[in-house]
Design an enzyme around this catalytic site. Structure first.
Site, PDB file in Angstrom:
ATOM      1  N   ASP A  16      11.530 -11.220   0.921  1.00  0.00           N
ATOM      2  CA  ASP A  16      12.351 -10.773  -0.278  1.00  0.00           C
ATOM      3  C   ASP A  16      11.437 -10.895  -1.558  1.00  0.00           C
ATOM      4  OD1 ASP A  16      14.827 -10.797  -1.668  1.00  0.00           O
ATOM      5  OD2 ASP A  16      14.741 -12.889  -1.996  1.00  0.00           O
ATOM      6  N   ASN A  18      11.110  -7.392  -2.890  1.00  0.00           N
ATOM      7  CA  ASN A  18      10.607  -6.004  -3.120  1.00  0.00           C
ATOM      8  C   ASN A  18      10.889  -5.235  -4.461  1.00  0.00           C
ATOM      9  OD1 ASN A  18       9.223  -6.252  -0.897  1.00  0.00           O
ATOM     10  ND2 ASN A  18      10.756  -4.959   0.495  1.00  0.00           N
ATOM     11  N   ARG A  29      12.629   0.857  -7.262  1.00  0.00           N
ATOM     12  CA  ARG A  29      12.521  -0.071  -6.104  1.00  0.00           C
ATOM     13  C   ARG A  29      11.928   0.308  -4.889  1.00  0.00           C
ATOM     14  NH1 ARG A  29      16.142  -4.203  -6.853  1.00  0.00           N
ATOM     15  NH2 ARG A  29      16.711  -3.909  -4.532  1.00  0.00           N
ATOM     16  N   HIS A  33       9.446  -1.399  -1.804  1.00  0.00           N
ATOM     17  CA  HIS A  33       9.578  -1.466  -0.422  1.00  0.00           C
ATOM     18  C   HIS A  33       8.305  -1.042   0.475  1.00  0.00           C
ATOM     19  CE1 HIS A  33      13.717  -2.817  -0.842  1.00  0.00           C
ATOM     20  NE2 HIS A  33      14.137  -1.874  -1.535  1.00  0.00           N
ATOM     21  N   SER A  61      19.980  -6.567   6.179  1.00  0.00           N
ATOM     22  CA  SER A  61      20.932  -7.308   6.534  1.00  0.00           C
ATOM     23  C   SER A  61      22.323  -6.162   6.771  1.00  0.00           C
ATOM     24  CB  SER A  61      21.186  -8.614   5.538  1.00  0.00           C
ATOM     25  OG  SER A  61      21.810  -7.995   4.203  1.00  0.00           O
ATOM     26  N   ASN A  64      23.350  -5.400   3.257  1.00  0.00           N
ATOM     27  CA  ASN A  64      22.401  -4.435   2.359  1.00  0.00           C
ATOM     28  C   ASN A  64      22.877  -3.005   2.423  1.00  0.00           C
ATOM     29  OD1 ASN A  64      19.266  -6.015   3.490  1.00  0.00           O
ATOM     30  ND2 ASN A  64      20.410  -6.267   1.634  1.00  0.00           N
ATOM     31  N   ARG A  67      23.981  -1.753  -0.948  1.00  0.00           N
ATOM     32  CA  ARG A  67      23.333  -1.054  -2.071  1.00  0.00           C
ATOM     33  C   ARG A  67      23.143   0.418  -2.309  1.00  0.00           C
ATOM     34  NH1 ARG A  67      17.316  -4.035  -0.798  1.00  0.00           N
ATOM     35  NH2 ARG A  67      18.153  -6.365  -1.127  1.00  0.00           N
ATOM     36  N   SER A 192      20.669 -16.752   3.443  1.00  0.00           N
ATOM     37  CA  SER A 192      21.136 -15.128   3.313  1.00  0.00           C
ATOM     38  C   SER A 192      21.820 -14.779   4.774  1.00  0.00           C
ATOM     39  CB  SER A 192      20.071 -14.125   3.032  1.00  0.00           C
ATOM     40  OG  SER A 192      19.864 -14.610   1.664  1.00  0.00           O
ATOM     41  N   GLU A 203      11.064 -25.525  10.714  1.00  0.00           N
ATOM     42  CA  GLU A 203      10.918 -26.028   9.372  1.00  0.00           C
ATOM     43  C   GLU A 203      10.546 -24.722   8.401  1.00  0.00           C
ATOM     44  OE1 GLU A 203       9.451 -29.066   8.757  1.00  0.00           O
ATOM     45  OE2 GLU A 203      10.057 -29.708  10.851  1.00  0.00           O
TER      46      GLU A 203
END
Length: 239
Positions: A16, A18, A29, A33, A61, A64, A67, A192, A203
């Site tokens: 997460d 970018n 943007r 990436h 995802s 996504n 977008r 997410s 963990e």
């Protein structure tokens, strides 16, 4: 490379930051990436070096797809070129590529390149890179429930015999062990829609570092933190 007391077999990462990395530098943007792709290489190499057998990266995802089209198209082009450019490294270093998600939504050229590398890298491997593409965990769980329901309706599965282990066998990659460590970059404190079933006992390690700046040093810091955890699984750690 640090001396690690414990190395997780499977590490999952939510990559997460970018876009924010690029915005803070006044860049498009897609530049974020592109720089993030270099972090993928760095972390993949570091994971192999310390003996992590499975590395799962949340690359794209199901959400996504909402977008802007130019960003999505750019991401798909970047994905295709990345796999093509580094396919030889995958094979040389015995890294198997696996992909999970709604792959039919990906562009045909991207699907073809991924399928080719998945097939070639499955012949001889020691480590596995899993890329979650067009992936949503709720969709995966729903698909598993549908498959079990069909088996039950056809009389092939006794409802009373369904266990957690049974359910796990109907997930996208049932042969892959659950992640022991989940890393999320950029400081966000949410899953997410990522591996909701598989991360039940993982963990968590969250860092404010944006993914394009997350390299070997940061990855090793996450592994060192993992090694200091007492993993009880609901029980008590005995000295």
């Amino acid at each position: 490379m640090p001396e690690l007391e414990t190395v997780p077999t499977h590490v999952a990462i939510i990559m997460d930051g970018n876009g924010r990395w690029a915005n803070e530098r006044g860049l498009p943007r897609l530049k974020g990436h592109e720089e993030g792709a270099q972090s993928v290489l760095a972390v993949l190499r570091a994971a192999k070096a310390v003996g992590v057998k499975y590395l799962t990266l949340y690359a794209f995802s199901t959400e996504n797809w909402k977008r802007p089209k130019d960003e999505v198209d750019g991401l798909m082009t970047l994905l295709g070129s990345f796999m093509q450019k580094h396919s030889r490294e995958f094979l040389k270093n015995k890294i198997r590529l696996r992909v999970m998600g709604e792959l039919d939504r990906l562009p045909r050229a991207v699907r073809g390149g991924l399928s080719k590398l998945m097939k070639e890298s499955a012949k001889d491997y020691e480590h596995t890179l899993i890329v979650a593409l067009s992936y949503g965990s709720r969709k995966e769980i729903a698909d598993a429930a549908k498959a079990i329901a069909r088996k039950t309706a056809e009389g092939e599965l006794d409802p009373d015999a369904i266990t957690e282990e049974t359910f796990s066998q109907y997930l996208y990659l049932p042969d892959v062990p659950d992640p022991e460590l989940m890393i999320r970059t950029s400081g966000e404190l949410r899953l997410s829609n990522f591996l909701l079933w598989q991360l039940s006992y993982a963990e968590f390690y969250v860092t404010d570092t944006y993914w394009p700046d997350f390299r070997e040093k940061e990855f090793f810091q996450a592994l060192e933190s993992f090694g200091k955890r007492g993993r009880r699984f609901g029980g008590i750690v005995t000295q």
